[in-house]
Design a protein around this motif. Structure first.
Motif, mmCIF file in Angstrom:
data_model
loop_
_atom_site.group_PDB
_atom_site.id
_atom_site.type_symbol
_atom_site.label_atom_id
_atom_site.label_comp_id
_atom_site.label_asym_id
_atom_site.label_seq_id
_atom_site.Cartn_x
_atom_site.Cartn_y
_atom_site.Cartn_z
ATOM 1 N N LEU A 198 0.839 -1.199 0.000
ATOM 2 C CA LEU A 198 0.000 0.000 0.000
ATOM 3 C C LEU A 198 0.875 1.250 0.000
ATOM 4 C CD1 LEU A 198 -2.707 1.411 0.049
ATOM 5 C CD2 LEU A 198 -2.734 1.160 2.546
ATOM 6 N N THR A 199 1.929 1.236 0.788
ATOM 7 C CA THR A 199 2.859 2.369 0.807
ATOM 8 C C THR A 199 3.438 2.593 -0.589
ATOM 9 O OG1 THR A 199 3.421 1.863 3.103
ATOM 10 C CG2 THR A 199 4.931 3.287 1.913
ATOM 11 N N ASP A 200 3.818 1.518 -1.262
ATOM 12 C CA ASP A 200 4.363 1.620 -2.623
ATOM 13 C C ASP A 200 3.317 2.139 -3.609
ATOM 14 O OD1 ASP A 200 6.772 0.666 -1.670
ATOM 15 O OD2 ASP A 200 6.498 -1.371 -2.460
ATOM 16 N N ALA A 201 2.082 1.646 -3.485
ATOM 17 C CA ALA A 201 1.009 2.081 -4.390
ATOM 18 C C ALA A 201 0.715 3.567 -4.201
ATOM 19 C CB ALA A 201 -0.250 1.254 -4.148
ATOM 20 N N ILE A 202 0.698 4.013 -2.953
ATOM 21 C CA ILE A 202 0.461 5.432 -2.681
ATOM 22 C C ILE A 202 1.593 6.270 -3.273
ATOM 23 C CG2 ILE A 202 0.377 7.179 -0.842
ATOM 24 C CD1 ILE A 202 -1.171 5.074 0.845
ATOM 25 N N LYS A 203 2.822 5.805 -3.099
ATOM 26 C CA LYS A 203 3.975 6.533 -3.620
ATOM 27 C C LYS A 203 3.924 6.607 -5.149
ATOM 28 C CE LYS A 203 8.999 6.618 -3.579
ATOM 29 N NZ LYS A 203 10.218 5.958 -3.174
ATOM 30 N N GLU A 204 3.641 5.491 -5.809
ATOM 31 C CA GLU A 204 3.560 5.468 -7.277
ATOM 32 C C GLU A 204 2.480 6.414 -7.788
ATOM 33 O OE1 GLU A 204 3.134 1.620 -9.100
ATOM 34 O OE2 GLU A 204 4.647 0.747 -7.788
ATOM 35 N N SER A 205 1.300 6.331 -7.175
ATOM 36 C CA SER A 205 0.195 7.191 -7.611
ATOM 37 C C SER A 205 0.516 8.656 -7.350
ATOM 38 C CB SER A 205 -1.093 6.794 -6.893
ATOM 39 O OG SER A 205 -1.484 5.493 -7.274
ATOM 40 N N SER A 206 1.076 8.943 -6.189
ATOM 41 C CA SER A 206 1.419 10.329 -5.848
ATOM 42 C C SER A 206 2.474 10.883 -6.803
ATOM 43 C CB SER A 206 1.921 10.408 -4.403
ATOM 44 O OG SER A 206 0.887 10.072 -3.505
ATOM 45 N N ASN A 207 3.459 10.058 -7.171
ATOM 46 C CA ASN A 207 4.500 10.513 -8.092
ATOM 47 C C ASN A 207 3.931 10.923 -9.442
ATOM 48 O OD1 ASN A 207 6.644 10.251 -6.332
ATOM 49 N ND2 ASN A 207 7.228 8.223 -7.045
ATOM 50 N N ILE A 208 3.039 10.114 -9.984
ATOM 51 C CA ILE A 208 2.482 10.449 -11.298
ATOM 52 C C ILE A 208 1.558 11.669 -11.191
ATOM 53 C CG2 ILE A 208 0.534 8.828 -11.224
ATOM 54 C CD1 ILE A 208 2.589 9.701 -14.318
ATOM 55 N N ILE A 209 0.867 11.808 -10.068
ATOM 56 C CA ILE A 209 0.008 12.986 -9.894
ATOM 57 C C ILE A 209 0.865 14.249 -9.769
ATOM 58 C CG2 ILE A 209 -1.677 14.099 -8.375
ATOM 59 C CD1 ILE A 209 -2.784 11.227 -7.834
ATOM 60 N N ARG A 210 2.025 14.140 -9.143
ATOM 61 C CA ARG A 210 2.932 15.298 -9.079
ATOM 62 C C ARG A 210 3.418 15.692 -10.486
ATOM 63 N NH1 ARG A 210 4.151 12.735 -4.205
ATOM 64 N NH2 ARG A 210 3.795 14.103 -2.415
ATOM 65 N N ILE A 211 3.616 14.719 -11.343
ATOM 66 C CA ILE A 211 3.978 15.024 -12.733
ATOM 67 C C ILE A 211 2.804 15.716 -13.425
ATOM 68 C CG2 ILE A 211 4.610 14.031 -14.976
ATOM 69 C CD1 ILE A 211 6.103 11.814 -13.377
ATOM 70 N N LEU A 212 1.597 15.267 -13.130
ATOM 71 C CA LEU A 212 0.397 15.925 -13.670
ATOM 72 C C LEU A 212 0.334 17.382 -13.240
ATOM 73 C CD1 LEU A 212 -2.833 13.745 -13.306
ATOM 74 C CD2 LEU A 212 -2.031 14.965 -15.307
ATOM 75 N N LEU A 213 0.677 17.629 -11.979
ATOM 76 C CA LEU A 213 0.685 19.005 -11.482
ATOM 77 C C LEU A 213 1.675 19.849 -12.280
ATOM 78 C CD1 LEU A 213 0.466 18.403 -7.640
ATOM 79 C CD2 LEU A 213 -1.220 19.597 -9.051
ATOM 80 N N ALA A 214 2.831 19.280 -12.589
ATOM 81 C CA ALA A 214 3.817 20.007 -13.403
ATOM 82 C C ALA A 214 3.266 20.287 -14.799
ATOM 83 C CB ALA A 214 5.120 19.218 -13.482
ATOM 84 N N ALA A 215 2.556 19.325 -15.367
ATOM 85 C CA ALA A 215 1.992 19.509 -16.712
ATOM 86 C C ALA A 215 0.890 20.567 -16.725
ATOM 87 C CB ALA A 215 1.444 18.184 -17.239
ATOM 88 N N SER A 216 0.198 20.713 -15.610
ATOM 89 C CA SER A 216 -0.917 21.668 -15.564
ATOM 90 C C SER A 216 -0.462 23.068 -15.154
ATOM 91 C CB SER A 216 -2.001 21.173 -14.615
ATOM 92 O OG SER A 216 -1.523 21.135 -13.283
ATOM 93 N N TYR A 217 0.801 23.201 -14.832
ATOM 94 C CA TYR A 217 1.326 24.515 -14.434
ATOM 95 C C TYR A 217 1.865 25.227 -15.667
ATOM 96 C CZ TYR A 217 4.011 28.142 -12.166
ATOM 97 O OH TYR A 217 4.518 29.365 -11.779
ATOM 98 N N ASP A 218 1.317 26.390 -15.949
ATOM 99 C CA ASP A 218 1.718 27.131 -17.149
ATOM 100 C C ASP A 218 2.259 28.507 -16.767
ATOM 101 O OD1 ASP A 218 2.121 27.419 -19.851
ATOM 102 O OD2 ASP A 218 0.110 28.165 -20.249
ATOM 103 N N GLY A 219 3.014 28.556 -15.698
ATOM 104 C CA GLY A 219 3.620 29.813 -15.256
ATOM 105 C C GLY A 219 2.720 30.584 -14.309
ATOM 106 N N PRO A 220 3.265 31.614 -13.699
ATOM 107 C CA PRO A 220 2.493 32.388 -12.725
ATOM 108 C C PRO A 220 1.340 33.145 -13.388
ATOM 109 C CG PRO A 220 4.682 33.339 -13.060
ATOM 110 C CD PRO A 220 4.618 32.074 -13.856
ATOM 111 N N ALA A 221 0.303 33.324 -12.613
ATOM 112 C CA ALA A 221 -0.906 33.991 -13.151
ATOM 113 C C ALA A 221 -0.679 35.462 -13.363
ATOM 114 C CB ALA A 221 -2.075 33.783 -12.204
#
Length: 166
Positions: free
Chosen positions: A143-166
């Motif tokens: 479960l710890t590994d699954a949470i880490k894997e999912s969190s890592n990919i979601i953090r990459i998603l956050l980077a993809a959704s960031y388009d610079g300061p507003a």
């Protein structure tokens, strides 16, 4: 005849130059996204074979990966809940379900190029994983590994959704 032959070669050269420019733009966007993610090698590995050159489309691709990871995590928690004698996995079941829904909304936001909405949905999904992590005492390693894997990919998603300061 010679003019026709030269025109064909010129057309081919222009097409090749155009493809090289697009490939450079793709690389530049991928590098821009991945350089701000918390796991640059994983981000590059996921996006390196992508044939798209637009942030929204890359976000959709990443969201598909995240949805698969979250689905896998949700199935794991369901199995753990079945064998547990207490209710320690109830919160995880609830928030992983919420995370899955948030990621579906995230994908829709990326498809419409609404990056701020995609960022909010990815952030909500990440918060859900943090909530599960906080709730479960003595989580099994899978479960710890699954949470880490999912969190890592979601953090990459956050980077993809960031388009610079507003």
């Amino acid at each position: 005849m010679a003019f026709s032959y030269s025109f064909k070669w010129l057309s081919l050269l222009l097409a090749a130059a155009s493809l090289i420019t697009i490939a450079s733009a793709d690389r530049a966007l991928i590098e821009s996204i991945c350089s701000t993610s918390s796991n640059t090698p994983q981000c590059i590995n996921i996006l390196k074979t992508s044939a798209v050159s637009e942030r929204g489309a890359l976000g959709q691709l990443l969201t598909n990966v995240a949805l698969r990871k979250v689905h896998k995590s949700l199935n794991l928690v369901r199995q753990l809940a079945k064998t547990s004698t207490d209710n320690q996995y109830d919160t995880c079941l609830e928030v992983f379900d919420d995370a899955f829904d948030s990621l579906k909304e995230c994908k829709k936001a990326f498809s419409e190029n609404h990056l701020k909405d995609a960022n909010a949905m990815a952030s909500a999904a990440l918060t859900d994983f943090d909530t599960c992590s906080d709730e479960v005492t003595n989580a099994p390693p899978q479960l710890t590994d699954a949470i880490k894997e999912s969190s890592n990919i979601i953090r990459i998603l956050l980077a993809a959704s960031y388009d610079g300061p507003a």
